[in-house]
Motif scaffolding. Structure first.
Motif, PDB file in Angstrom:
ATOM      1  N   TYR A  60       0.827  -1.202   0.000  1.00 59.69           N
ATOM      2  CA  TYR A  60       0.000   0.000   0.000  1.00 59.69           C
ATOM      3  C   TYR A  60       0.862   1.252   0.000  1.00 59.69           C
ATOM      4  O   TYR A  60       0.494   2.264  -0.572  1.00 59.69           O
ATOM      5  CB  TYR A  60      -0.947  -0.021   1.194  1.00 59.69           C
ATOM      6  CG  TYR A  60      -2.065  -1.007   1.021  1.00 59.69           C
ATOM      7  CD1 TYR A  60      -3.017  -0.810   0.024  1.00 59.69           C
ATOM      8  CD2 TYR A  60      -2.179  -2.118   1.824  1.00 59.69           C
ATOM      9  CE1 TYR A  60      -4.036  -1.715  -0.154  1.00 59.69           C
ATOM     10  CE2 TYR A  60      -3.195  -3.027   1.649  1.00 59.69           C
ATOM     11  CZ  TYR A  60      -4.133  -2.830   0.658  1.00 59.69           C
ATOM     12  OH  TYR A  60      -5.133  -3.715   0.478  1.00 59.69           O
ATOM     13  N   ALA A  61       2.035   1.161   0.655  1.00 54.95           N
ATOM     14  CA  ALA A  61       2.915   2.333   0.673  1.00 54.95           C
ATOM     15  C   ALA A  61       3.381   2.654  -0.736  1.00 54.95           C
ATOM     16  O   ALA A  61       3.487   3.811  -1.129  1.00 54.95           O
ATOM     17  CB  ALA A  61       4.106   2.068   1.584  1.00 54.95           C
ATOM     18  N   MET A  63       1.724   1.989  -3.452  1.00 59.21           N
ATOM     19  CA  MET A  63       0.578   2.591  -4.131  1.00 59.21           C
ATOM     20  C   MET A  63       0.428   4.046  -3.709  1.00 59.21           C
ATOM     21  O   MET A  63       0.088   4.910  -4.511  1.00 59.21           O
ATOM     22  CB  MET A  63      -0.696   1.824  -3.803  1.00 59.21           C
ATOM     23  CG  MET A  63      -0.778   0.466  -4.481  1.00 59.21           C
ATOM     24  SD  MET A  63      -2.044  -0.583  -3.760  1.00 59.21           S
ATOM     25  CE  MET A  63      -3.510   0.057  -4.573  1.00 59.21           C
ATOM     26  N   ALA A  64       0.739   4.296  -2.446  1.00 61.17           N
ATOM     27  CA  ALA A  64       0.630   5.667  -1.954  1.00 61.17           C
ATOM     28  C   ALA A  64       1.645   6.561  -2.649  1.00 61.17           C
ATOM     29  O   ALA A  64       1.348   7.684  -3.038  1.00 61.17           O
ATOM     30  CB  ALA A  64       0.850   5.703  -0.447  1.00 61.17           C
ATOM     31  N   ALA A  65       2.862   6.032  -2.818  1.00 62.55           N
ATOM     32  CA  ALA A  65       3.903   6.853  -3.444  1.00 62.55           C
ATOM     33  C   ALA A  65       3.524   7.190  -4.873  1.00 62.55           C
ATOM     34  O   ALA A  65       3.676   8.325  -5.318  1.00 62.55           O
ATOM     35  CB  ALA A  65       5.228   6.112  -3.394  1.00 62.55           C
ATOM     36  N   ASN A  67       0.667   7.362  -5.957  1.00 61.97           N
ATOM     37  CA  ASN A  67      -0.497   8.237  -5.848  1.00 61.97           C
ATOM     38  C   ASN A  67      -0.073   9.683  -5.849  1.00 61.97           C
ATOM     39  O   ASN A  67      -0.656  10.524  -6.512  1.00 61.97           O
ATOM     40  CB  ASN A  67      -1.198   7.937  -4.529  1.00 61.97           C
ATOM     41  CG  ASN A  67      -2.675   7.741  -4.697  1.00 61.97           C
ATOM     42  OD1 ASN A  67      -3.200   7.941  -5.766  1.00 61.97           O
ATOM     43  ND2 ASN A  67      -3.329   7.343  -3.644  1.00 61.97           N
ATOM     44  N   ARG A  68       0.982   9.968  -5.084  1.00 63.69           N
ATOM     45  CA  ARG A  68       1.246  11.383  -4.833  1.00 63.69           C
ATOM     46  C   ARG A  68       2.397  11.928  -5.645  1.00 63.69           C
ATOM     47  O   ARG A  68       2.548  13.121  -5.781  1.00 63.69           O
ATOM     48  CB  ARG A  68       1.521  11.595  -3.347  1.00 63.69           C
ATOM     49  CG  ARG A  68       2.895  11.136  -2.936  1.00 63.69           C
ATOM     50  CD  ARG A  68       3.027  11.150  -1.429  1.00 63.69           C
ATOM     51  NE  ARG A  68       4.290  10.554  -1.076  1.00 63.69           N
ATOM     52  CZ  ARG A  68       5.291  11.228  -0.531  1.00 63.69           C
ATOM     53  NH1 ARG A  68       5.188  12.496  -0.280  1.00 63.69           N
ATOM     54  NH2 ARG A  68       6.406  10.613  -0.240  1.00 63.69           N
ATOM     55  N   GLU A 233       5.047  16.638  -5.759  1.00 64.53           N
ATOM     56  CA  GLU A 233       3.977  16.052  -4.996  1.00 64.53           C
ATOM     57  C   GLU A 233       2.709  16.656  -5.547  1.00 64.53           C
ATOM     58  O   GLU A 233       2.587  17.874  -5.621  1.00 64.53           O
ATOM     59  CB  GLU A 233       4.175  16.420  -3.539  1.00 64.53           C
ATOM     60  CG  GLU A 233       3.479  15.501  -2.598  1.00 64.53           C
ATOM     61  CD  GLU A 233       3.862  15.800  -1.162  1.00 64.53           C
ATOM     62  OE1 GLU A 233       3.932  14.874  -0.374  1.00 64.53           O
ATOM     63  OE2 GLU A 233       4.083  16.973  -0.840  1.00 64.53           O
ATOM     64  N   VAL A 234       1.792  15.821  -5.962  1.00 67.73           N
ATOM     65  CA  VAL A 234       0.542  16.348  -6.480  1.00 67.73           C
ATOM     66  C   VAL A 234      -0.588  15.863  -5.596  1.00 67.73           C
ATOM     67  O   VAL A 234      -0.466  14.845  -4.920  1.00 67.73           O
ATOM     68  CB  VAL A 234       0.280  15.894  -7.935  1.00 67.73           C
ATOM     69  CG1 VAL A 234       1.339  16.448  -8.850  1.00 67.73           C
ATOM     70  CG2 VAL A 234       0.251  14.393  -8.014  1.00 67.73           C
ATOM     71  N   ASN A 235      -1.661  16.598  -5.602  1.00 67.10           N
ATOM     72  CA  ASN A 235      -2.797  16.149  -4.801  1.00 67.10           C
ATOM     73  C   ASN A 235      -3.741  15.343  -5.671  1.00 67.10           C
ATOM     74  O   ASN A 235      -3.436  15.028  -6.818  1.00 67.10           O
ATOM     75  CB  ASN A 235      -3.479  17.332  -4.120  1.00 67.10           C
ATOM     76  CG  ASN A 235      -4.208  18.205  -5.106  1.00 67.10           C
ATOM     77  OD1 ASN A 235      -4.207  17.915  -6.294  1.00 67.10           O
ATOM     78  ND2 ASN A 235      -4.814  19.246  -4.624  1.00 67.10           N
ATOM     79  N   ALA A 236      -4.898  15.023  -5.100  1.00 67.23           N
ATOM     80  CA  ALA A 236      -5.770  14.067  -5.777  1.00 67.23           C
ATOM     81  C   ALA A 236      -6.246  14.556  -7.131  1.00 67.23           C
ATOM     82  O   ALA A 236      -6.537  13.764  -8.007  1.00 67.23           O
ATOM     83  CB  ALA A 236      -6.976  13.751  -4.891  1.00 67.23           C
ATOM     84  N   MET A 241       1.644  20.422  -5.427  1.00 66.24           N
ATOM     85  CA  MET A 241       1.677  20.936  -4.059  1.00 66.24           C
ATOM     86  C   MET A 241       3.083  21.410  -3.703  1.00 66.24           C
ATOM     87  O   MET A 241       3.276  22.446  -3.108  1.00 66.24           O
ATOM     88  CB  MET A 241       1.234  19.856  -3.070  1.00 66.24           C
ATOM     89  CG  MET A 241      -0.138  19.293  -3.358  1.00 66.24           C
ATOM     90  SD  MET A 241      -1.437  20.527  -3.345  1.00 66.24           S
ATOM     91  CE  MET A 241      -1.731  20.673  -1.596  1.00 66.24           C
TER      92      MET A 241
END
Lengths: 663, 385
Positions: A60-61, A63-65, A67-68, A233-236, A241
């Motif tokens: 999941y980490a 996937m999180a990376a 993600n952002r 770093e981008v948001n959703a 950002m």
């Protein structure tokens, strides 16, 4: 009844009288059960959480990376292309663009409409804008128009209040200051297509261009540079950002060519009215000093996209402006092929330079009569005379006896009919036909095919660059390779000598015999190209004419006695060719000139080649570190790195520079 | 001792101060700790600022704290009397919200009363606990053997459940139903009654599923396979799991949870606040919060067991159960264990209505604790003997 039952119940509960509430025991047990359930439920959730966070945490980490993190590439500036003295031939110039930030205006359509009243937008622009609007997020700017002029920018700035969200930014565009002069060599760039983008993500960046011809194409990867990247770093919704990691890219490398822009201009001036090509080579190190193909085109038109009408005009033009004839035009070499045939004959051992052949004006083989260009014949000629007079019968006879395979082998050694290793795309190799090649195409090779090949007709096809290479190899006896990029590798740089190239497998005395024959062509009485004689002190030139028929001359025409190819329609006239090198004693420069349908090499090509050679010798680019002071613009000061030990500028031949091992 | 107890039970001059002293301040401290967790997490949810979430929430908690202490002072007698009116008010509000409620995310949930957003479904839970406790207290344990006495309270549960389902808020309806069921169970429902009741459940479930709203059914199907619709209905669950996973054992650090801070996490200040917390503090922090929740739940249950009167026991158990179901549904939801429904994490999630109703519940719970030794209500039973 009900009362009775209640009493009974009460009595049943009597024994636990010490407990004041009869329901309390039940309640306590059930509450304890519920507590167990609650603890169990939260425990299960804690276990589930452990699985999610710790056991599968890595997955999941990751996937999180993804993600952002958003990696964006920074477009590197494309490298310049300069000539041998650093004069820019391809450059980057600011391209002012009007962008629209959709989220900064409340009325997108209205803003575009007002914009178009100031700066006209055509249908193509509108369609593109609408397409980009649909696909992009609201905070990504959409390009309205690029290549704005100062005037247009001023208009936009003046009306800024009525154009909310419109901003001007600067990108780069590719400019070719020399335009048509070097269009074929430098080539041009165009916006990348989908296939390019699929190959390299870098090309997806706005403003990136792909070389589509010439050096721009062949050196594309070096010119392109490496992209920098910013990890953000981008948001959703994709808004940036913060910037996490910035890696500056490297600008594309500057490519220095061997071309002398000034000489190129002079050569162009000589042949501008013709459909022709000319190559000037340094025959010692293979540097191509000038390479002109006429007519030409304006390469900067490609940067923004060529209009359909322009494209049709170019492609339908019988003078083929888009084709670099020096490498992609193939011509029968005609008589310029004769030295190669002679070398094959000498190497076969069947001929010596002094062997004579009688020329009655024709040769009959197997019932077919092959004519010499001179109706009356040349009488008995040896090699020297055969070259001087360009006697066809001598070479018919030589080819007949030596055979096509041997001729082809020698021609290939001279670089004819081979794929030359020059830094240009779309080059053609031409053809030296052999019986095997003919049979591979399911035809029978006739003896007559060999005979006409002896004078560079029939199926023989070569390019002007091959001719220049061939001339260089004749002049130096080394397998010189032409090249356009200055420092080819560590060995073949600006100061290279013929020693860098492997010697040809040909005896020096035979080469000398050929050179002397070519010297006679220009300088001796009754040579075919007296017009090519240099009027310079101490310098002489050797050369060979060629007139290549593009269609068969019928016997009727020939025997009418009034045959003059100059009276034919343009497209039926023979091509005029001339190859030469100079100085004769110590060859430095090789020139090949091919004039399409120029009629005869001696009249059309030889004088031009001579003029080009004089220009070359006067400029002497091979021995100069700065361009000769004539009508060329001064090179930019940061360019033209002076070689470590530059030879002194010499107006005439650089005698002693070259080891005389070829003589 | 005996005198003291008498005093507590009967003496009208039982003074406020000694009542205050009887409040379980340890429990209040736990409540404050949980609210503190909420404040800290909401501060982070705003990107490291007290506004717009943390500061208003703290103010509401202060109000809630006063409300809680005040309610804790109320003796059970008053509560029993107030139970019915409160219940009817809650039903009226639930009906009102159906007709003039404000819509949020496809569900009608709020009423604006005097500038305040009121969620009647939250309030209904507390009112139902009081009403059921008062009913079961009145009919006492023995009468429960007769199913006829169970029919009215069954309707008392079903009425708000149906109304909340119509809003439609599946999560809260489930909680209300759960509270009702546990109170029936704890009040002493007979085993045979329970078994009889459970028999038709599978049929009811099937019937319920066919009458769910499309979005509710979508939640169930995406719950079963969240990856089937990663950007649509499954988005919340997937993003929540990603954020939880990225927290790892020790978390990404306070204010540095990437998914929450970058808004990948939906509704991070309300329903998904636990995810945000678990991303920033990791499994270690999350388990600590779960531990705190469990302490509050079990503490409430202990108070229920310790209470000497039936009404108090039932109220305490109902309130604890409400709190437990709140936590259970919310945590299961963010971990993707049950379909998503709009249930906040009590005291931590941003939201005034839920906060005040939870504090009201804790006030009732503490009231039962303060009056744990009151023999209120048992006299009737002794009289009937």
């Amino acid at each position: 009844m009900r009362l009775k039952r209640r009493k009974r119940e009460n009595q049943r509960l009597m024994p636990i009288k010490n407990q004041k509430d009869p329901a309390q025991g039940v309640f306590t047990r059930r509450a304890l059960l519920l507590m167990a359930v609650q603890t169990g439920a939260l425990g299960t959730l804690a276990h589930k959480l452990y699985t999610l966070q710790v056991k599968d945490g890595d997955r999941y980490a990751r996937m999180a990376a993804s993600n952002r993190m958003s990696k964006r590439y920074l477009a590197p500036p494309r490298g310049r292309i300069v000539d041998r003295y650093g004069v820019p031939l391809a450059n980057n110039k600011e391209n002012w663009r009007a962008l629209l930030m959709p989220e900064e205006t409340t009325d997108v359509a209205g803003t575009i409409e007002r914009f178009s009243t100031m700066i006209p937008l055509d249908d193509r622009d509108r369609a593109r804008i609408a397409r980009e609007m649909r696909h992009q997020r609201r905070f990504v700017p959409v390009m309205l128009r690029d290549f704005l002029s100062w005037d247009e920018m001023a208009r936009i700035e003046l009306n800024a209040p009525s154009l909310p969200g419109v901003l001007i930014d600067v990108g780069t565009r590719r400019v070719y200051p020399e335009g048509e002069l070097l269009a074929h060599i430098v080539g041009y760039v165009a916006p990348p297509n989908e296939k390019d983008v699929a190959r390299s993500a870098l090309l997806a960046l706005p403003g990136m261009r792909v070389g589509r011809a010439g050096i721009e194409q062949s050196q594309d990867e070096k010119l392109r540079g490496t992209a920098g990247s910013v990890e953000m770093e981008v948001n959703a919704i994709g808004r940036v950002m913060s910037e996490l990691n910035r890696e500056e890219g490297a600008a594309g490398a500057e490519i220095g060519l061997t071309i002398d822009r000034g000489l190129q201009q002079k050569v162009l001036n000589r042949i501008a009215d013709q459909t022709a090509s000319a190559v000037v080579m340094d025959c010692r190190n293979g540097e191509v000093l000038a390479m002109v193909s006429t007519p030409s085109f304006d390469p900067s038109l490609f940067d923004s996209g060529v209009s359909h009408a322009q494209w049709v005009e170019w492609t339908n033009n019988e003078r083929t402006p888009l084709i670099n004839k020096t490498v992609a035009g193939v011509y029968p070499p005609g008589s310029t092929f004769k030295p190669a045939v002679a070398m094959a004959g000498l190497q076969s051992g069947l001929f010596s330079p002094s062997d004579r052949v009688f020329c009655p004006g024709h040769l009959d083989v197997g019932g077919t009569r092959f004519h010499c260009w001179s109706r009356w014949g040349h009488g008995s000629v040896d090699l020297h005379q055969a070259l001087k007079y360009s006697c066809d019968v001598y070479f018919y006879e030589m080819a007949r006896r030596v055979g096509m395979d041997r001729i082809a082998e020698t021609a290939h050694q001279f670089g004819l009919g081979t794929q030359l290793d020059i830094e240009l795309p779309h080059i053609r190799s031409g053809l030296i036909p052999t019986p095997a090649w003919r049979q591979a195409h399911h035809h029978h090779w006739n003896g007559g095919d060999t005979i006409v090949s002896g004078i560079g007709q029939g199926f023989v096809q070569v390019t002007p660059l091959q001719l220049a290479t061939y001339t260089s190899r004749l002049a130096t006896g080394r397998a010189v390779q032409p090249h356009l990029v200055r420092a080819l590798n560590r060995d073949i740089g600006p100061q290279a000598t013929p020693d860098h190239w492997p010697a040809l497998d040909m005896p020096a005395k035979y080469l000398e015999a050929l050179r002397s024959g070519m010297f006679a062509v220009v300088n001796e009485p009754h040579g075919t190209a007296p017009k090519a004689k240099l009027n310079l002190p101490n310098i002489t030139m050797a050369g060979k004419t060629g007139s290549a028929q593009v269609r068969r001359v019928s016997r009727a025409m020939r025997e009418s006695g009034h045959f003059n190819s100059a009276n034919l329609p343009w497209e039926y006239r023979p091509h005029a060719l001339f190859i030469c090198f100079a100085p004769y004693e110590n060859p430095q420069y090789a020139v090949s000139v091919v004039i399409e349908h120029g009629n005869t090499g001696a009249d059309a090509a030889a004088p031009l080649a001579r003029d080009i050679m004089i220009d070359t010798l006067q400029r002497d680019p091979a021995n100069r570190t700065t361009p000769a002071p004539d009508p060329i613009p001064a090179p930019s000061p940061d360019a033209a790195p002076p070689p470590a030990s530059g030879p002194a500028p010499a107006a005439t031949s650089g005698e002693g520079d070259v080891p005389p091992d070829t003589e | 001792m005996k005198f003291h107890k008498r005093l507590l039970r009967d003496e009208p001059s039982f003074r406020l101060l000694s009542k205050l002293w009887r409040i379980s301040w340890l429990y209040v401290l736990l409540i404050c700790a949980l609210a503190g967790v909420g404040y800290v997490t909401l501060y982070s949810a705003a990107g490291g600022a007290p506004y717009p979430f943390a500061a208003p929430q703290a103010a509401r908690f202060a109000v809630g704290l006063v409300l809680m202490i005040t309610v804790a002072m109320l003796p059970p007698k008053i509560l029993v009397r107030g139970a019915w009116p409160l219940y009817f008010v809650s039903i009226i509000l639930l009906v009102a919200v159906l007709h003039m409620g404000h819509t949020g995310k496809g569900a009608e949930r709020w009423l604006m009363i005097g500038g305040l957003q009121v969620q009647p479904s939250e309030y209904a839970k507390v009112a139902l606990v009081l009403a059921l406790a008062s009913w079961f207290y009145r009919i006492n344990y023995r009468r429960m053997g007769n199913p006829l006495w169970l029919i009215p309270p069954a309707f008392m549960v079903l009425l708000p459940v149906v109304l909340v389902l119509k809003e439609p808020n599946l999560g809260t309806a489930t909680i209300i139903g759960g509270i009702g069921a546990t109170l029936f169970f704890a009040a002493g429902m007979r085993l045979w009654q329970i078994i009889l009741l459970l028999l038709p459940v599978p049929y009811l479930a099937k019937f319920a599923y066919t009458h769910l709203h499309d979005y509710q059914r979508a939640r169930i199907t995406t719950f079963l396979n969240p990856e089937s619709d990663p950007l649509g209905a499954g988005y919340n669950i997937i993003q929540s799991k990603i954020a939880l996973g990225s927290g790892g054992m020790w978390g990404q650090g306070y204010l540095h949870g990437s998914q929450g801070q970058l808004n990948f996490l939906p509704e991070k200040q309300t329903d998904f606040i636990f995810t945000m917390l678990a991303e920033e503090w990791g499994f270690a922090g999350a388990i600590a919060v779960i531990g705190l929740l469990l302490l509050l739940i079990l503490g409430g249950m202990v108070m229920a067991i310790r209470s000497r009167n039936r009404f108090g026991r039932l109220v305490a158990l109902g309130i604890s159960m409400n709190f437990f179901l709140y936590c259970l549904v919310n945590l299961s939801m963010v971990m993707g264990a049950i379909p998503v429904g709009g249930v906040p994490l009590p005291l931590v999630s941003y939201g005034g209505s839920a906060m005040l109703n939870v504090m009201l519940g804790f006030g009732l719970l503490l009231s039962t604790w303060v009056h744990r030794d009151s023999r209120f209500g048992e006299i009737n039973e002794e009289d009937t003997q």
